[in-house]
Design an enzyme around this catalytic site. Structure first.
Site, short mmCIF file in Angstrom:
data_model
loop_
_atom_site.label_atom_id
_atom_site.label_comp_id
_atom_site.label_asym_id
_atom_site.label_seq_id
_atom_site.Cartn_x
_atom_site.Cartn_y
_atom_site.Cartn_z
N HIS A 178 57.74 75.53 -71.74
CA HIS A 178 56.69 74.67 -72.29
C HIS A 178 56.87 73.22 -71.84
O HIS A 178 56.09 72.35 -72.25
CB HIS A 178 56.72 74.71 -73.83
CG HIS A 178 56.34 76.03 -74.41
ND1 HIS A 178 55.21 76.72 -74.03
CD2 HIS A 178 56.93 76.80 -75.38
CE1 HIS A 178 55.12 77.85 -74.73
NE2 HIS A 178 56.15 77.91 -75.55
N GLY A 191 43.74 85.62 -81.73
CA GLY A 191 43.45 85.60 -80.30
C GLY A 191 41.98 85.38 -79.98
O GLY A 191 41.50 85.79 -78.92
N LYS A 240 51.27 78.19 -78.06
CA LYS A 240 50.08 78.74 -78.70
C LYS A 240 48.80 78.55 -77.89
O LYS A 240 47.73 78.29 -78.41
CB LYS A 240 49.89 78.17 -80.11
CG LYS A 240 51.13 78.28 -81.00
CD LYS A 240 51.77 79.64 -80.95
CE LYS A 240 50.87 80.74 -81.46
NZ LYS A 240 51.45 82.11 -81.23
N GLY A 291 48.19 80.94 -75.26
CA GLY A 291 47.97 82.20 -74.56
C GLY A 291 49.12 82.63 -73.67
O GLY A 291 48.98 83.59 -72.90
N SER A 340 45.98 77.45 -84.08
CA SER A 340 46.98 78.48 -83.82
C SER A 340 48.39 77.94 -84.01
O SER A 340 49.26 78.60 -84.58
CB SER A 340 46.81 79.03 -82.40
OG SER A 340 47.70 80.09 -82.16
N ARG A 367 44.47 76.08 -73.35
CA ARG A 367 43.48 76.55 -74.32
C ARG A 367 42.78 75.33 -74.90
O ARG A 367 43.37 74.25 -74.97
CB ARG A 367 44.19 77.34 -75.41
CG ARG A 367 43.32 78.11 -76.37
CD ARG A 367 44.20 78.86 -77.36
NE ARG A 367 43.45 79.79 -78.19
CZ ARG A 367 43.98 80.53 -79.15
NH1 ARG A 367 45.29 80.45 -79.40
NH2 ARG A 367 43.23 81.36 -79.85
#
Length: 342
Positions: free
Chosen positions: A145, A306, A78, A80, A175, A167
């Site tokens: 990940h 987003g 989460k 991007g 998110s 992020r």
């Protein structure tokens, strides 16, 4: 595959399963606050035992062999990565598919850039979906990940390129909360006995205590940040907020990094802008209104808002203050900082 190859792969699966069972018995485990999802701490990071994610990660570590031409997107969930997958696919394949005929107009980015621990080495191992990796034409576009320290050695030692996207922690937290609420609902629909009353406060506490999926957050980010400083030819470090602010600039950086720079002719013809528009969240939402990924996740669940700064609609002032203090302590002296609002 012939019978001998099948037997060898069956043995590989059995070997991994036996190792995982041993690790599960001895490694630290926690249950997520507000849910019945159990996580295990492996090489200083947390993975779900529920759903076989941990087994998939171990399998990926043991059996993946990188090629020099591989391009691998790395990230926490989460942050991007789905957007980056669409951008990467469009850049790499721009000579093969006109923009108005791009596979991105009919396929989810997750179906075009294969996740190593949830697609390739999932329950379908040793017959990875949707293709055996050896059958994928170079450059293979992959994602994971997994933290840098836990990547297979072949990724670290080969000439393959890593694109890392991060992020700000507040938007990542919000998110993640909404995405994994959908994840838990899916288990509930399948009548599996998992509690689904996990609140945003529960998620916040686990996040701050470092007990988040593939986390701790700051250790994950700093691992790739430090490698991007040490090996800028190997790791391109991108921030979601920077991409949102100037997508064309950072798309040019991405193309240059992977050795597929835009020509002056392409720039004059507006190819960069066309790719940005093709991959924007509005287009991706329209394309992915229905359908599921891996027979489980709703395609539309990957596209919520987003936005940069959506955390202001969800987190209390005390939560923000606590996160800011944690961020200052964890990032002190690293040279890394986050822009929290656009």
């Amino acid at each position: 595959m012939n019978q001998n190859q099948n037997q060898t792969m069956d043995e590989m699966c059995k070997e991994v399963q036996e190792e995982v069972e041993k690790l599960v018995k001895c490694l630290p485990k926690v249950t997520q606050r507000g849910s019945s999802f159990e996580m295990i701490k492996y090489q200083d990071s947390w993975y779900f035992i529920t759903g076989n994610l941990f087994r998939n990660v171990v399998t990926f570590q043991k059996h993946f062999v990188a090629k020099h031409t591989d391009i691998i997107i790395t990230s926490l969930p989460k942050t991007g990565s789905t957007w980056l997958k669409s951008l990467l696919f469009a850049v790499v394949n721009r000579a093969n598919h006109p923009i108005n005929q791009s596979p991105l107009l009919t396929c989810h980015p997750q179906e075009l850039v294969y996740s190593l621990e949830t697609d390739v080495y999932s329950e379908a191992f040793p017959y990875p979906r949707p293709h055996h990796l050896n059958e994928v034409k170079p450059p293979r576009l992959l994602s994971t990940h997994v933290p840098y320290t836990s990547l297979p050695e072949s990724i670290k030692t080969s000439e393959c390129r890593l694109l890392y996207i991060c992020r700000n922690p507040l938007d990542t937290l919000v998110s993640s909360y909404y995405f994994f609420q959908e994840y838990m609902k899916k288990f509930q629909e399948k009548k599996q006995d998992f509690a689904t009353k996990r609140s945003l406060g529960d998620t916040f506490e686990d996040f701050c205590n470092g007990k988040s999926l593939f986390g701790p957050f700051f250790e994950h980010v700093l691992g790739y940040w430090n490698m991007s400083l040490e090996r800028p030819d190997k790791v391109l470090f991108l921030k979601y907020e920077d991409l949102k602010n100037d997508p064309e600039l950072h798309l040019k950086r991405l193309a240059e990094f992977i050795g597929m720079s835009f020509s002056p002719k392409e720039e004059n013809e507006g190819v960069i802008k066309q790719i940005v528009e093709l991959c924007c969240i509005k287009t991706m939402k329209e394309v992915n209104k229905s359908g599921v990924i891996n027979k489980f996740f709703e395609k539309k669940s990957y596209f919520r808002k987003g936005e940069v700064g959506d955390w202001t609609n969800h987190l209390t002032p005390s939560m923000v203050e606590r996160m800011n203090k944690l961020m200052e302590a964890k990032l002190e002296g690293s040279g890394l900082s986050f822009k929290l609002l656009s």
